[in-house]
Motif scaffolding. Structure first.
Motif, PDB file in Angstrom:
ATOM      1  N   ALA A 177       0.837  -1.208   0.000  1.00 23.03           N
ATOM      2  CA  ALA A 177       0.000   0.000   0.000  1.00 23.03           C
ATOM      3  C   ALA A 177       0.867   1.252   0.000  1.00 23.03           C
ATOM      4  O   ALA A 177       0.570   2.236  -0.701  1.00 23.03           O
ATOM      5  N   ALA A 178       1.941   1.225   0.791  1.00 18.77           N
ATOM      6  CA  ALA A 178       2.851   2.375   0.828  1.00 18.77           C
ATOM      7  C   ALA A 178       3.553   2.559  -0.509  1.00 18.77           C
ATOM      8  O   ALA A 178       3.634   3.676  -1.040  1.00 18.77           O
ATOM      9  N   ILE A 179       4.057   1.457  -1.086  1.00 16.06           N
ATOM     10  CA  ILE A 179       4.783   1.550  -2.363  1.00 16.06           C
ATOM     11  C   ILE A 179       3.871   2.052  -3.480  1.00 16.06           C
ATOM     12  O   ILE A 179       4.252   2.904  -4.293  1.00 16.06           O
ATOM     13  N   THR A 216     -14.141  13.938  21.971  1.00 14.97           N
ATOM     14  CA  THR A 216     -13.030  13.871  21.021  1.00 14.97           C
ATOM     15  C   THR A 216     -12.337  12.529  21.209  1.00 14.97           C
ATOM     16  O   THR A 216     -12.470  11.884  22.255  1.00 14.97           O
ATOM     17  N   MET A 217     -11.577  12.115  20.193  1.00 14.96           N
ATOM     18  CA  MET A 217     -10.770  10.897  20.292  1.00 14.96           C
ATOM     19  C   MET A 217      -9.428  11.150  19.624  1.00 14.96           C
ATOM     20  O   MET A 217      -9.363  11.681  18.514  1.00 14.96           O
ATOM     21  N   SER A 218      -8.362  10.764  20.313  1.00 18.06           N
ATOM     22  CA  SER A 218      -7.014  10.844  19.763  1.00 18.06           C
ATOM     23  C   SER A 218      -6.597   9.445  19.326  1.00 18.06           C
ATOM     24  O   SER A 218      -6.639   8.509  20.129  1.00 18.06           O
ATOM     25  N   LEU A 219      -6.198   9.310  18.066  1.00 23.29           N
ATOM     26  CA  LEU A 219      -5.882   8.014  17.474  1.00 23.29           C
ATOM     27  C   LEU A 219      -4.455   8.012  16.954  1.00 23.29           C
ATOM     28  O   LEU A 219      -3.973   9.015  16.433  1.00 23.29           O
ATOM     29  N   ALA A 220      -3.772   6.875  17.070  1.00 17.44           N
ATOM     30  CA  ALA A 220      -2.415   6.728  16.514  1.00 17.44           C
ATOM     31  C   ALA A 220      -2.057   5.248  16.556  1.00 17.44           C
ATOM     32  O   ALA A 220      -2.935   4.389  16.466  1.00 17.44           O
ATOM     33  N   LYS A 221      -0.796   4.920  16.697  1.00 16.57           N
ATOM     34  CA  LYS A 221      -0.245   3.576  16.840  1.00 16.57           C
ATOM     35  C   LYS A 221      -0.895   2.553  15.914  1.00 16.57           C
ATOM     36  O   LYS A 221      -0.462   2.357  14.792  1.00 16.57           O
ATOM     37  N   GLY A 222      -1.960   1.891  16.348  1.00 15.97           N
ATOM     38  CA  GLY A 222      -2.597   0.868  15.530  1.00 15.97           C
ATOM     39  C   GLY A 222      -3.220   1.392  14.261  1.00 15.97           C
ATOM     40  O   GLY A 222      -3.561   0.617  13.364  1.00 15.97           O
ATOM     41  N   LEU A 223      -3.354   2.703  14.138  1.00 22.50           N
ATOM     42  CA  LEU A 223      -3.953   3.306  12.950  1.00 22.50           C
ATOM     43  C   LEU A 223      -3.208   2.901  11.680  1.00 22.50           C
ATOM     44  O   LEU A 223      -3.816   2.683  10.634  1.00 22.50           O
ATOM     45  N   THR A 224      -1.885   2.794  11.768  1.00 18.46           N
ATOM     46  CA  THR A 224      -1.091   2.322  10.629  1.00 18.46           C
ATOM     47  C   THR A 224      -0.283   1.081  10.987  1.00 18.46           C
ATOM     48  O   THR A 224       0.611   0.696  10.227  1.00 18.46           O
ATOM     49  N   SER A 225      -0.575   0.467  12.128  1.00 17.03           N
ATOM     50  CA  SER A 225       0.266  -0.613  12.653  1.00 17.03           C
ATOM     51  C   SER A 225       1.706  -0.123  12.770  1.00 17.03           C
ATOM     52  O   SER A 225       2.642  -0.915  12.735  1.00 17.03           O
ATOM     53  N   ALA A 226       1.880   1.192  12.910  1.00 17.22           N
ATOM     54  CA  ALA A 226       3.173   1.865  13.049  1.00 17.22           C
ATOM     55  C   ALA A 226       4.046   1.755  11.804  1.00 17.22           C
ATOM     56  O   ALA A 226       5.233   2.064  11.855  1.00 17.22           O
ATOM     57  N   ALA A 249      -4.575  24.807   3.709  1.00 19.53           N
ATOM     58  CA  ALA A 249      -5.382  25.773   2.949  1.00 19.53           C
ATOM     59  C   ALA A 249      -6.320  25.052   1.980  1.00 19.53           C
ATOM     60  O   ALA A 249      -7.053  24.159   2.397  1.00 19.53           O
ATOM     61  N   TYR A 250      -6.276  25.390   0.703  1.00 19.38           N
ATOM     62  CA  TYR A 250      -7.264  24.888  -0.244  1.00 19.38           C
ATOM     63  C   TYR A 250      -6.749  23.712  -1.073  1.00 19.38           C
ATOM     64  O   TYR A 250      -7.076  23.576  -2.248  1.00 19.38           O
ATOM     65  N   LYS A 251      -5.955  22.834  -0.452  1.00 16.26           N
ATOM     66  CA  LYS A 251      -5.439  21.656  -1.127  1.00 16.26           C
ATOM     67  C   LYS A 251      -5.790  20.413  -0.293  1.00 16.26           C
ATOM     68  O   LYS A 251      -5.929  20.483   0.926  1.00 16.26           O
ATOM     69  N   SER A 252      -5.902  19.264  -0.979  1.00 12.93           N
ATOM     70  CA  SER A 252      -6.126  18.011  -0.265  1.00 12.93           C
ATOM     71  C   SER A 252      -5.615  16.860  -1.131  1.00 12.93           C
ATOM     72  O   SER A 252      -5.190  17.064  -2.279  1.00 12.93           O
ATOM     73  N   VAL A 253      -5.638  15.664  -0.571  1.00 10.01           N
ATOM     74  CA  VAL A 253      -5.199  14.462  -1.286  1.00 10.01           C
ATOM     75  C   VAL A 253      -6.228  13.362  -1.029  1.00 10.01           C
ATOM     76  O   VAL A 253      -6.838  13.283   0.047  1.00 10.01           O
ATOM     77  N   ASN A 254      -6.415  12.500  -2.018  1.00  5.32           N
ATOM     78  CA  ASN A 254      -7.457  11.474  -1.919  1.00  5.32           C
ATOM     79  C   ASN A 254      -7.297  10.530  -0.732  1.00  5.32           C
ATOM     80  O   ASN A 254      -8.297  10.208  -0.075  1.00  5.32           O
ATOM     81  N   PRO A 255      -6.076  10.037  -0.417  1.00  7.36           N
ATOM     82  CA  PRO A 255      -5.988   9.130   0.736  1.00  7.36           C
ATOM     83  C   PRO A 255      -6.459   9.763   2.038  1.00  7.36           C
ATOM     84  O   PRO A 255      -7.109   9.096   2.853  1.00  7.36           O
ATOM     85  N   ALA A 314      -2.602   6.199   3.130  1.00  3.91           N
ATOM     86  CA  ALA A 314      -2.792   5.002   2.307  1.00  3.91           C
ATOM     87  C   ALA A 314      -2.572   3.739   3.126  1.00  3.91           C
ATOM     88  O   ALA A 314      -3.316   2.753   3.002  1.00  3.91           O
ATOM     89  N   VAL A 315      -1.557   3.755   3.978  1.00  2.00           N
ATOM     90  CA  VAL A 315      -1.303   2.599   4.843  1.00  2.00           C
ATOM     91  C   VAL A 315      -2.447   2.414   5.828  1.00  2.00           C
ATOM     92  O   VAL A 315      -2.911   1.293   6.076  1.00  2.00           O
ATOM     93  N   ALA A 316      -2.943   3.510   6.410  1.00  2.00           N
ATOM     94  CA  ALA A 316      -4.048   3.420   7.365  1.00  2.00           C
ATOM     95  C   ALA A 316      -5.308   2.859   6.703  1.00  2.00           C
ATOM     96  O   ALA A 316      -6.043   2.069   7.312  1.00  2.00           O
ATOM     97  N   LEU A 317      -5.559   3.249   5.473  1.00  2.00           N
ATOM     98  CA  LEU A 317      -6.711   2.709   4.754  1.00  2.00           C
ATOM     99  C   LEU A 317      -6.587   1.200   4.578  1.00  2.00           C
ATOM    100  O   LEU A 317      -7.563   0.459   4.727  1.00  2.00           O
ATOM    101  N   LYS A 318      -5.371   0.736   4.289  1.00  2.00           N
ATOM    102  CA  LYS A 318      -5.161  -0.710   4.152  1.00  2.00           C
ATOM    103  C   LYS A 318      -5.316  -1.403   5.499  1.00  2.00           C
ATOM    104  O   LYS A 318      -5.838  -2.525   5.573  1.00  2.00           O
TER     105      LYS A 318
END
Length: 458
Positions: free
Chosen positions: A70-72, A280-290, A85-91, A331-335
């Motif tokens: 997924a990363a590659i 609110t919720m703070s998320l990290a670590k398992g979000l991308t399996s690091a 600002a006024y930019k974004s990315v699909n992932p 992209a990794v988090a989506l996978k």
């Protein structure tokens, strides 16, 4: 250390965290050069069973090809662009949409950053903005808990309730308050029931709110199951009564899911495991399996509306970071979210955690084990000098550190020593099997026996 070895070059040039620096210079580091599944390998090729998932985080273990691919794939499409600002990315758009549907927060909005520390730091910043924008400029103080861990920035360390993390750093910052650790085993009074313990802690929290003034308290932050502070399972009724109190005084609940989230505690969220309705919720670590540095903060729609109102009044929302919504991490988090469903990680954790719990329970009979605690695939074994009457080891005894070191050096099993208690913690990759759970605890059992036998008699 051999001259010009990796360990010697590390000692000459690197600054490490959460270690006594002089001891590190003398002892040197273990250089990890590879990993596969639940194992990592040092520079000599020695395999170590990673019973802590790195820093509580490699949910899919090491070398998961789907995450690497997924990363590659995203590197080839777009290796970097920003979301300022006024930019974004699909992932980032796709991930925000999926997370907003998963978190138990109404009309959630997602802000991306790089670590749990950043997430909690930015959380406080946004809440200040929110309260200023909504006409409550006094409502700024945050109540955290003794024993809690929330990160390593100036603000997130202030939220953290571990004295060693504050020493010599001139922390905590003003406006950060701390209330009692809900660790009944350590802090329950003689003859005090769990229910009475909960009532006492909630009463102390209310007294703190009164003393500071409810109109000055913005929020209460907590890990549903505190990690570094001891893998503490708050007694039944604790969160129900805390949330009722917060609601009474218009105080928000900030849920730190950095360790708890993504099935670590058995449910998708620690909030679900412990019956919390967060703002609110703070998320990290398992979000991308690091596999990539990525974190997120989920805000309720009401909080977002306040941020938007403030931005309108100022004409600008003065916050942004270069790597927020980084396409590779997203992209990794989506996978990761795909794999959680495709591989039925919820069902797998439910099955394997039964063996995990059974093996942990067996340590209760050990003469130097005072308590074991667990939920899902996170747990701890806490050591005591004597069970009845209850006498804890002195810090100088370093019993837990000796067990951890023996497990790693003699049996090549990595676990974590918890600074908030004399305990060893386990949070293996979620992909661990029942047989591997047995192997992990077999190695730990041998280490505990070795250190116990070496204890001076009497």
């Amino acid at each position: 250390m051999l001259a010009n070895s990796a360990a010697a070059r590390d000692a000459a040039h690197m600054l490490h965290g959460y270690v006594e620096l002089g001891a590190l210079q003398r002892k040197g580091v273990t250089v990890i050069t590879g990993g596969k599944g639940i194992y990592v390998y040092d520079e000599n090729g020695t395999p170590y069973l990673e019973g802590a998932a790195g820093m509580w985080c490699t949910a899919f273990g090491f070398g998961e090809q789907a995450l690497i691919d997924a990363a590659i794939e995203q590197f080839h499409k777009l290796p970097y662009y920003h979301t300022v600002a006024y930019k974004s990315v699909n992932p980032a758009i796709d991930l925000a949409e999926r997370l907003a549907a998963l978190v138990p927060i109404k009309d959630a909005r997602i802000y991306f950053c790089l670590s749990g520390s950043e997430a909690n730091d930015f959380l406080v910043k946004m809440i200040r903005y929110f309260n200023n924008a909504t006409g409550r400029p006094l409502k700024k103080k945050i109540i955290a808990r003794h024993g809690g861990y929330h990160g390593a920035t100036v603000m997130s360390t202030s939220l953290t309730g571990l004295p060693a993390n504050h020493a010599l750093f001139d922390l905590p910052l003003p406006g950060i308050l701390h209330t009692a650790d809900p660790n009944y085993f350590r802090y329950g009074r003689l003859g005090e029931t769990r229910e009475a313990f909960v009532d006492r802690l909630v009463g102390e929290l209310e007294q703190l709110i009164f003393a500071e003034g409810p109109e000055t308290i913005a929020g209460f932050i907590a890990e549903p199951i505190p990690g570094a502070g001891g893998v503490v399972i708050p007694p039944s009724g604790y969160y129900e009564k805390v949330q009722a109190l917060l609601s009474k005084y218009d105080i928000l609940f900030f849920d730190d899911e950095v360790i708890n989230g993504f099935y670590r505690t058995g449910k998708l969220w620690g909030a679900e495991t412990m019956g919390i309705a967060p703002d609110t919720m703070s998320l990290a670590k398992g979000l991308t399996s690091a596999y990539q540095p990525l974190a997120a903060v989920a805000y309720s729609g009401d909080i977002y509306a306040g941020l938007e109102k403030g931005s309108g009044s100022v004409g600008f929302f003065g916050h942004g970071t270069t790597y927020s919504g980084h396409p590779i991490g997203c992209a990794v988090a989506l996978k990761v979210l795909d794999l959680l469903e495709e591989r039925d990680i919820a069902g797998h954790v439910a099955r394997v955690s039964q063996t995990f719990a059974k093996r942990l329970e067996a340590f209760r009979d050990h003469p130097l084990v005072g308590d074991v605690r667990y939920s899902g695939l996170v747990g701890a074994v806490e050591f005591v000098k004597n069970k009845s009457p209850l006498i804890f080891f002195d810090k100088a005894d370093g019993f837990g550190a000796k067990v951890r070191d023996r497990a790693e050096e003699a049996y090549h099993m990595i676990c974590r020593l918890l600074p908030g208690s004399d305990a060893c913690a386990f949070s293996p990759p979620l992909i661990i099997t029942e047989a591997e759970v047995d192997e992990m605890f077999d190695r730990f059992d041998k280490a505990l026996d070795d250190v116990t036998r070496a204890m001076p008699s009497g």
